[in-house]
Design a protein around this motif. Structure first.
Motif, PDB file in Angstrom:
ATOM      1  N   PRO A   1      -6.302   8.436   4.101  1.00  0.00           N
ATOM      2  CA  PRO A   1      -5.650   8.727   5.384  1.00  0.00           C
ATOM      3  C   PRO A   1      -4.141   8.611   5.277  1.00  0.00           C
ATOM      4  O   PRO A   1      -3.603   7.952   4.391  1.00  0.00           O
ATOM      5  CB  PRO A   1      -6.233   7.648   6.321  1.00  0.00           C
ATOM      6  N   GLY A   2      -3.462   9.314   6.166  1.00  0.00           N
ATOM      7  CA  GLY A   2      -2.016   9.214   6.240  1.00  0.00           C
ATOM      8  C   GLY A   2      -1.255  10.203   5.392  1.00  0.00           C
ATOM      9  O   GLY A   2      -0.023  10.147   5.340  1.00  0.00           O
TER      10      GLY A   2
ATOM     11  N   SER B   1      -6.267   9.948  10.956  1.00  0.00           N
ATOM     12  CA  SER B   1      -5.647   8.699  10.493  1.00  0.00           C
ATOM     13  C   SER B   1      -5.042   7.918  11.639  1.00  0.00           C
ATOM     14  O   SER B   1      -4.514   8.492  12.602  1.00  0.00           O
ATOM     15  CB  SER B   1      -4.545   9.007   9.465  1.00  0.00           C
TER      16      SER B   1
ATOM     17  N   ALA C   1       0.770   5.056  11.316  1.00  0.00           N
ATOM     18  CA  ALA C   1       1.233   4.247  10.183  1.00  0.00           C
ATOM     19  C   ALA C   1       2.088   3.068  10.629  1.00  0.00           C
ATOM     20  O   ALA C   1       2.177   2.062   9.925  1.00  0.00           O
ATOM     21  CB  ALA C   1       2.023   5.117   9.215  1.00  0.00           C
TER      22      ALA C   1
ATOM     23  N   ALA D   1       0.363  10.092  14.700  1.00  0.00           N
ATOM     24  CA  ALA D   1      -0.611  10.208  13.620  1.00  0.00           C
ATOM     25  C   ALA D   1      -0.258  11.386  12.729  1.00  0.00           C
ATOM     26  O   ALA D   1       0.318  12.386  13.188  1.00  0.00           O
ATOM     27  CB  ALA D   1      -2.011  10.377  14.202  1.00  0.00           C
ATOM     28  N   ILE D   2      -0.588  11.278  11.459  1.00  0.00           N
ATOM     29  CA  ILE D   2      -0.311  12.359  10.517  1.00  0.00           C
ATOM     30  C   ILE D   2      -0.957  13.653  11.001  1.00  0.00           C
ATOM     31  O   ILE D   2      -2.083  13.653  11.482  1.00  0.00           O
ATOM     32  CB  ILE D   2      -0.827  11.982   9.101  1.00  0.00           C
TER      33      ILE D   2
ATOM     34  N   SER E   1     -10.337   7.529  14.469  1.00  0.00           N
ATOM     35  CA  SER E   1      -9.906   7.031  13.158  1.00  0.00           C
ATOM     36  C   SER E   1     -10.184   5.541  13.038  1.00  0.00           C
ATOM     37  O   SER E   1     -10.620   4.883  13.988  1.00  0.00           O
ATOM     38  CB  SER E   1      -8.407   7.276  12.984  1.00  0.00           C
TER      39      SER E   1
ATOM     40  N   SER F   1      -5.362   0.766  13.205  1.00  0.00           N
ATOM     41  CA  SER F   1      -4.125   0.498  12.485  1.00  0.00           C
ATOM     42  C   SER F   1      -4.062  -0.965  12.068  1.00  0.00           C
ATOM     43  O   SER F   1      -4.934  -1.770  12.419  1.00  0.00           O
ATOM     44  CB  SER F   1      -2.929   0.827  13.384  1.00  0.00           C
TER      45      SER F   1
END
Length: 757
Positions: free
Chosen positions: A342-343, A378, A381, A401-402, A462, A465
């Motif tokens: 992810p990310g 994802s 971050a 989110a990405i 997702s 975090s």
């Protein structure tokens, strides 16, 4: 060795005035070393000024006027140099790292709390900060480094203020000489060449190109000069189809070569190579999966009946542009990539391989398109918890989110009372409001810990975090000791100052996991972190000998609360305390809780006391008359700030008597700051001297002092012999600001306080 003062050059007879004449030269501590002292080797008077040069007393150091940091010159280090500072014997170096630019693309000067010590007692006015032990591409190449330089004189116990990063001449901003980025080698675009391209490097005057059939074993092949950032590598017919790995270095005007760029594979096309697949796409790859991406491509037709078509699948990512082969000799036209994380956004490329009559011929790579990339669903971050509109509210701030530029997402917020416990869902369907920095914000009720997840339009969620917590409130009642804390296990520093004790109370409604302590001679800047690791107690002893705390300089202390995640920005506000105390009037330093300074040893206390003593006597006129009989009489002088010193000299029997009483006498402000208050105030007492015809006598009297360092100086043990100070001691007793005794009465040698005169 017997010391005697020169009184009369041609004394022809002893008279009743002799005792008067001699005593005028020793009646005060400030007069004893003013001019001439008998060394008595042969009875001849010797002028010390003819033998020795008086040493200039150093009381402070300037910070360096210019500081230089190398900017993109060295691949592994940053070299510093600065102008020498007069009377400095060494230098302290501190560094702060800035990892991102602001929204305008500028590198902002870091906060003073972000600087950490690199080196103390560096004897040269230069230093090499080795950032990377190995010259490989690291995140450090993308950072900027800021430096502060302090001048030191350990023997004198002095340290300057740090160099100012705001001024251009002392900004001291440096960075590494980075390798070229985004190297790309063409893959089957030509039969006769492989085209290379890369991003330019600031400060590069040329680039060196390396090639090899193994990415770990490359050899130099060519230098490209000037601003060129591309190169065509000619390929012979025998090398067509061979996969070559390329690396590039940059070379600056000093001839220094950067580290290698990341490798990139390229090859030239072989005559008769198969076609390229017309289409590569990631099926439902916009955040529709948590663990895998499915790639498919269009089949390539065989070039003959005997030909066999296979496919190689390559991948790059938003983090790494290097092509990584994830599938070899695939027969199907689809592939499920389960090695993704992810990310990141992943980009996929297909190479066709044709096997025919023992020959293996490869096609070019497919190109980037609007369909050949994808990403997992994802969690954000970054997540931070800021203050809300009330004490019961907080503002969550998180990064998008990405893939948010390709698809709309909402977010779920989770909370917990303990960092490692289960997090329960609090709210869902949150979109957030974008702030000026491109982050999303949302105000919410305050909880101990938060996590956040991303939800796509199909309801898929997702992972959560990492945890974030509210930053604890500032500690309360931050109080630094003022010439009061002493512990028998803690010795004074080289300036004869005992440690300072800082105490505080935890915030009323928060439970910080620890605290960082900062100190500065200013209220609003110059704060340096005193502890590398957070303290968990609510007290701290500032006893670091290399801090070189100066006599007469009170320091402002700031304590920052941090949470269990190491996050925290809130502290007491020394500036507000200072402003409030000044408004109240009086000796403001007594009312500033966060202001502190250590108690002095008896000897150092007397040195500081003696500064006011000498200053007061310089204002008298009778005692400085050239003719001794003219010294008789009375006069009064006023302190620069307050009070009086009265002088009376008269004949007493066959000798002389001098009385010098003080009343609330003060000449100096604390640290030359009138707003803080008086340094030494001679509240009451007198320094008296009596002498007989032979010049023998004694001093008497006690002077009681208030101000920054309360105490008493007692003169009753000083001896006068043959018209000179012949030995003995002062008595010194010190107190705290509340009148509690710190050091009981103790002897101080009569020579103390006269150093450097």
């Amino acid at each position: 060795m017997k010391r005697k003062f020169f009184i009369l050059k041609n004394l022809k007879k002893i008279s009743p005035f002799f005792g008067i004449l001699t005593v005028f030269c020793f009646f005060s501590c400030s007069a004893w070393f003013q001019d001439k002292v008998s060394m008595q080797t042969d009875g001849k008077f010797v002028n010390l000024g003819e033998l020795f040069k008086t040493e200039t007393k150093i009381e402070s150091l300037d910070s360096p006027a210019q500081v230089f940091a190398s900017q993109g010159l060295y691949p592994d280090s940053i070299k510093l140099s600065w102008t020498e500072v007069e009377n400095a014997t060494s230098y302290r170096i501190e560094r702060a790292v800035v990892k991102t630019v602001d929204p305008s693309g500028n590198w902002n000067v870091p906060d003073e709390s972000e600087f950490n010590s690199l080196e103390i007692y560096n004897v040269n006015n230069s230093y090499t900060d080795v950032i990377l032990k190995e010259q490989i591409e690291e995140d450090e190449y993308f950072y900027h480094y800021f430096y502060k330089i302090y001048a030191e004189n350990k023997e004198k116990g002095l340290i300057s203020e740090g160099s100012d990063n705001v001024l251009s001449q002392t900004r001291a901003e440096g960075w590494l000489f980075a390798p070229p980025l985004n190297l790309n080698a063409s893959k089957g675009k030509s039969t006769s060449k492989i085209k290379l391209s890369w991003d330019s490097v600031s400060g590069a005057s040329r680039y060196k190109i390396y090639r090899g059939e193994n990415e770990n074993n490359v050899s130099f092949i060519k230098t490209v000069y000037g601003n060129l950032t591309s190169f065509d590598d000619s390929i012979s017919s025998k090398d067509q189809g061979t996969e070559f790995y390329y690396k590039i270095t940059a070379v600056n005007s000093l001839g220094i070569e950067s580290a290698f760029s990341k490798s990139n594979m390229g090859y030239s096309l072989v005559e008769g190579a198969p076609a390229v697949s017309e289409k590569v796409e990631v099926a439902d790859g916009f955040g529709t999966s948590l663990s895998e991406l499915k790639i498919k491509w269009k089949e390539v037709e065989k070039t003959s009946e005997t030909a066999v078509i296979r496919y190689n699948l390559y991948r790059t990512s938003s983090k790494d542009s290097v092509y990584k082969k994830i599938g070899s000799n695939l027969t199907a036209t689809s592939y499920t990539d389960k090695s993704v994380s992810p990310g990141l956004i992943y980009y996929y490329f297909v190479q066709t391989v044709c096997l025919d009559e023992g020959l293996e011929i490869k096609s070019a790579f497919t190109e980037n398109s609007n369909e050949n990339f994808g990403f997992l669903l994802s969690a954000p971050a970054e997540l931070e918890v800021g203050d809300g509109s009330s004490s019961e509210k907080v503002i969550l701030v998180w990064s998008k989110a990405i893939g948010s530029q390709h698809k709309n997402f909402t977010y779920k917020i989770y909370v917990s009372s303990r960092q490692e416990d289960f997090y329960s869902e609090l709210m869902s369907g949150i979109e957030g409001i974008e702030n000026e920095n491109g982050y999303l914000e949302y105000e919410i009720d305050k909880y101990p810990y938060f996590k956040i997840s991303t939800v796509n339009s199909e309801g898929l969620e997702s992972s959560q975090s990492f945890a974030a917590a509210p930053m604890p409130a500032a500690p309360q009642n931050v109080t630094a000791s003022k010439t009061s804390f002493m512990n028998s296990d803690l010795a004074p520093n080289s300036n004869n100052i005992y440690p300072v004790k800082i105490t505080w109370e935890k915030p009323a409604q928060d439970e910080p996991a620890g605290y960082y302590i900062y100190r500065s001679a200013k209220t609003d800047s110059g704060f340096r972190k005193l502890n590398e690791n957070p303290v968990t107690e609510t007290e701290f002893i500032d006893d670091s000998s290399e801090s070189l705390a100066k006599v007469g300089v009170p320091y402002f202390y700031k304590v920052v609360s941090i949470n269990s995640l190491g996050q925290g920005k809130k502290s007491n506000n020394p500036q507000v305390e200072y402003d409030d105390a000044v408004l109240e009037g009086g000796d403001a330093f007594k009312n500033i809780k966060c202001l502190g300074y250590g108690a002095l040893t008896r000897e150092q206390w007397f040195r500081e006391y003696n500064k006011t003593c000498m200053s007061s006597q310089k204002k008298l006129t009778l005692m400085h008359k050239p003719n001794d009989t003219d010294k008789l009489g009375s006069e009064s002088v006023e302190g620069t700030i307050s009070g009086t010193l009265r002088y009376t000299a008269k004949i007493a029997g066959l000798g002389a008597e001098i009385k010098m009483p003080y009343t609330n006498y003060a000449d100096f402000w604390i640290n030359n700051n009138e707003k803080l208050g008086v340094y030494f105030c001679f509240e009451s007492g007198s320094t008296d001297t009596t002498s007989n015809m032979s010049g023998n006598g004694k001093m008497s009297g006690t002077v009681k002092c208030s101000g920054m360092y309360p105490g008493e100086a007692y003169y009753g043990n000083l001896e006068i012999k043959s018209g000179a100070a012949g030995g003995g001691t002062y008595g010194v007793k010190t107190f705290d600001l509340e009148g509690n005794e710190i050091l009981s009465s103790g002897a101080v040698d009569w020579l103390v306080g006269e150093e450097g005169r």
